[in-house]
Design a protein around this motif. Sequence first.
Motif, PDB file in Angstrom:
ATOM      1  N   LYS A   1      48.025 -19.300 -61.073  1.00 54.05           N
ATOM      2  CA  LYS A   1      48.721 -19.184 -62.352  1.00 54.05           C
ATOM      3  C   LYS A   1      47.738 -19.105 -63.508  1.00 54.05           C
ATOM      4  O   LYS A   1      46.683 -19.735 -63.489  1.00 54.05           O
ATOM      5  CB  LYS A   1      49.643 -20.388 -62.580  1.00 54.05           C
ATOM      6  CG  LYS A   1      50.726 -20.593 -61.546  1.00 54.05           C
ATOM      7  CD  LYS A   1      51.534 -21.853 -61.884  1.00 54.05           C
ATOM      8  CE  LYS A   1      52.557 -22.183 -60.822  1.00 54.05           C
ATOM      9  NZ  LYS A   1      53.273 -23.455 -61.114  1.00 54.05           N
ATOM     10  N   THR A   2      48.104 -18.347 -64.528  1.00 56.74           N
ATOM     11  CA  THR A   2      47.371 -18.329 -65.787  1.00 56.74           C
ATOM     12  C   THR A   2      48.199 -19.049 -66.837  1.00 56.74           C
ATOM     13  O   THR A   2      49.362 -19.402 -66.603  1.00 56.74           O
ATOM     14  CB  THR A   2      47.105 -16.887 -66.250  1.00 56.74           C
ATOM     15  OG1 THR A   2      48.370 -16.236 -66.483  1.00 56.74           O
ATOM     16  CG2 THR A   2      46.325 -16.113 -65.205  1.00 56.74           C
TER      17      THR A   2
ATOM     18  N   TRP B   1      53.066 -20.440 -67.973  1.00 58.92           N
ATOM     19  CA  TRP B   1      53.550 -21.807 -68.214  1.00 58.92           C
ATOM     20  C   TRP B   1      55.075 -21.837 -68.176  1.00 58.92           C
ATOM     21  O   TRP B   1      55.739 -20.999 -68.782  1.00 58.92           O
ATOM     22  CB  TRP B   1      53.058 -22.297 -69.568  1.00 58.92           C
ATOM     23  CG  TRP B   1      52.905 -23.786 -69.655  1.00 58.92           C
ATOM     24  CD1 TRP B   1      52.773 -24.660 -68.621  1.00 58.92           C
ATOM     25  CD2 TRP B   1      52.816 -24.562 -70.850  1.00 58.92           C
ATOM     26  NE1 TRP B   1      52.611 -25.942 -69.088  1.00 58.92           N
ATOM     27  CE2 TRP B   1      52.639 -25.911 -70.448  1.00 58.92           C
ATOM     28  CE3 TRP B   1      52.873 -24.258 -72.217  1.00 58.92           C
ATOM     29  CZ2 TRP B   1      52.515 -26.958 -71.369  1.00 58.92           C
ATOM     30  CZ3 TRP B   1      52.745 -25.290 -73.123  1.00 58.92           C
ATOM     31  CH2 TRP B   1      52.579 -26.629 -72.718  1.00 58.92           C
TER      32      TRP B   1
ATOM     33  N   ALA C   1      47.549 -29.744 -64.408  1.00 57.09           N
ATOM     34  CA  ALA C   1      47.623 -28.283 -64.412  1.00 57.09           C
ATOM     35  C   ALA C   1      46.945 -27.678 -63.185  1.00 57.09           C
ATOM     36  O   ALA C   1      47.453 -26.727 -62.588  1.00 57.09           O
ATOM     37  CB  ALA C   1      46.988 -27.731 -65.686  1.00 57.09           C
TER      38      ALA C   1
ATOM     39  N   TYR D   1      47.259 -23.819 -61.798  1.00 56.81           N
ATOM     40  CA  TYR D   1      46.678 -23.040 -62.897  1.00 56.81           C
ATOM     41  C   TYR D   1      45.167 -22.914 -62.698  1.00 56.81           C
ATOM     42  O   TYR D   1      44.504 -23.846 -62.228  1.00 56.81           O
ATOM     43  CB  TYR D   1      46.977 -23.703 -64.242  1.00 56.81           C
ATOM     44  CG  TYR D   1      48.433 -23.611 -64.629  1.00 56.81           C
ATOM     45  CD1 TYR D   1      48.920 -22.512 -65.330  1.00 56.81           C
ATOM     46  CD2 TYR D   1      49.338 -24.604 -64.252  1.00 56.81           C
ATOM     47  CE1 TYR D   1      50.265 -22.414 -65.664  1.00 56.81           C
ATOM     48  CE2 TYR D   1      50.685 -24.510 -64.575  1.00 56.81           C
ATOM     49  CZ  TYR D   1      51.145 -23.414 -65.272  1.00 56.81           C
ATOM     50  OH  TYR D   1      52.475 -23.307 -65.594  1.00 56.81           O
TER      51      TYR D   1
ATOM     52  N   GLY E   1      42.901 -21.508 -67.702  1.00 58.06           N
ATOM     53  CA  GLY E   1      44.288 -21.674 -68.122  1.00 58.06           C
ATOM     54  C   GLY E   1      44.665 -23.131 -68.267  1.00 58.06           C
ATOM     55  O   GLY E   1      45.367 -23.517 -69.211  1.00 58.06           O
TER      56      GLY E   1
END
Length: 267
Positions: free
Chosen positions: A140-141, A145, A175, A180, A184
């Motif tokens: 994930k970046t 979110w 995170a 992430y 990120g």
Amino acid sequence: MTLFHLFVVAAIQGLTEFLPVSSSGHLVLLPALTGVADQGLAIDVAVHVGTLFAVVLFFWKDVRIALLGSARLLRGKVDTPGAFLALCLLIATIPVAVVGFVIHLAGWEDAMRSVVVIGWTMLGFGLVLYWADKTGSSEKTAEKWSLKDATIMGLSQALALIPGTSRSGITITAARRLGYDREGAARLSMLMSIPTIIASGTILGLDVVKSANWSVARDWLIAAGFAFLAALLALSFMMRLLRSVSFTPYVIYRVILGMVLLVYAYS
């Protein structure tokens, strides 16, 4: 306060607020280990304001999007990326604001401001950060979110009210475990710091206004300026370092400091 004392306090706050090593823990250790007088609420507010301006300037593009989105959010609309970002930041801030307000009203702050507590949290949460960074994926970046992830990161942020935990450290930990990538995770953590610093600064600021000690205005401005410059330096350093290095250097620092503090506290 002397100029040197102001510089030390501002440098500690500015350099450690956004690095995952706990600014509150270092500020507690300063008078505890050196015997210098506590800087007081007014200077605490000043250095918080300095770091706030630094993170806003550094992430101005994201902040501007969130501010524009906030206007739509206030009208009950979540139909733009900015409005959704503003909503996520709001949700992520609620837990730490509620828990912080309760701790403040109950007067529990002093009970947690001990070398023993900081030693264990510095060591323990440092190892947790290492585990999360090494085992977490990077699928994930920051643009991915979600409300669910914002809630989880917000709940983790409340733990940072314990000195030594590190607000940035615990939110980055959450995170990374949520998948992430490092940049990120750090970016979301920094954006989450903005409403959190505003909330904590407001609570501290109200106490300062009550005391109405305006003789420290010069010290306040100097401390805010020093903290602003130190925070900009720390942000630039960390975000550039993450492009090639993991969070391990911060973990090593936390583990060593935590062990030293525990030996000091129990000896």
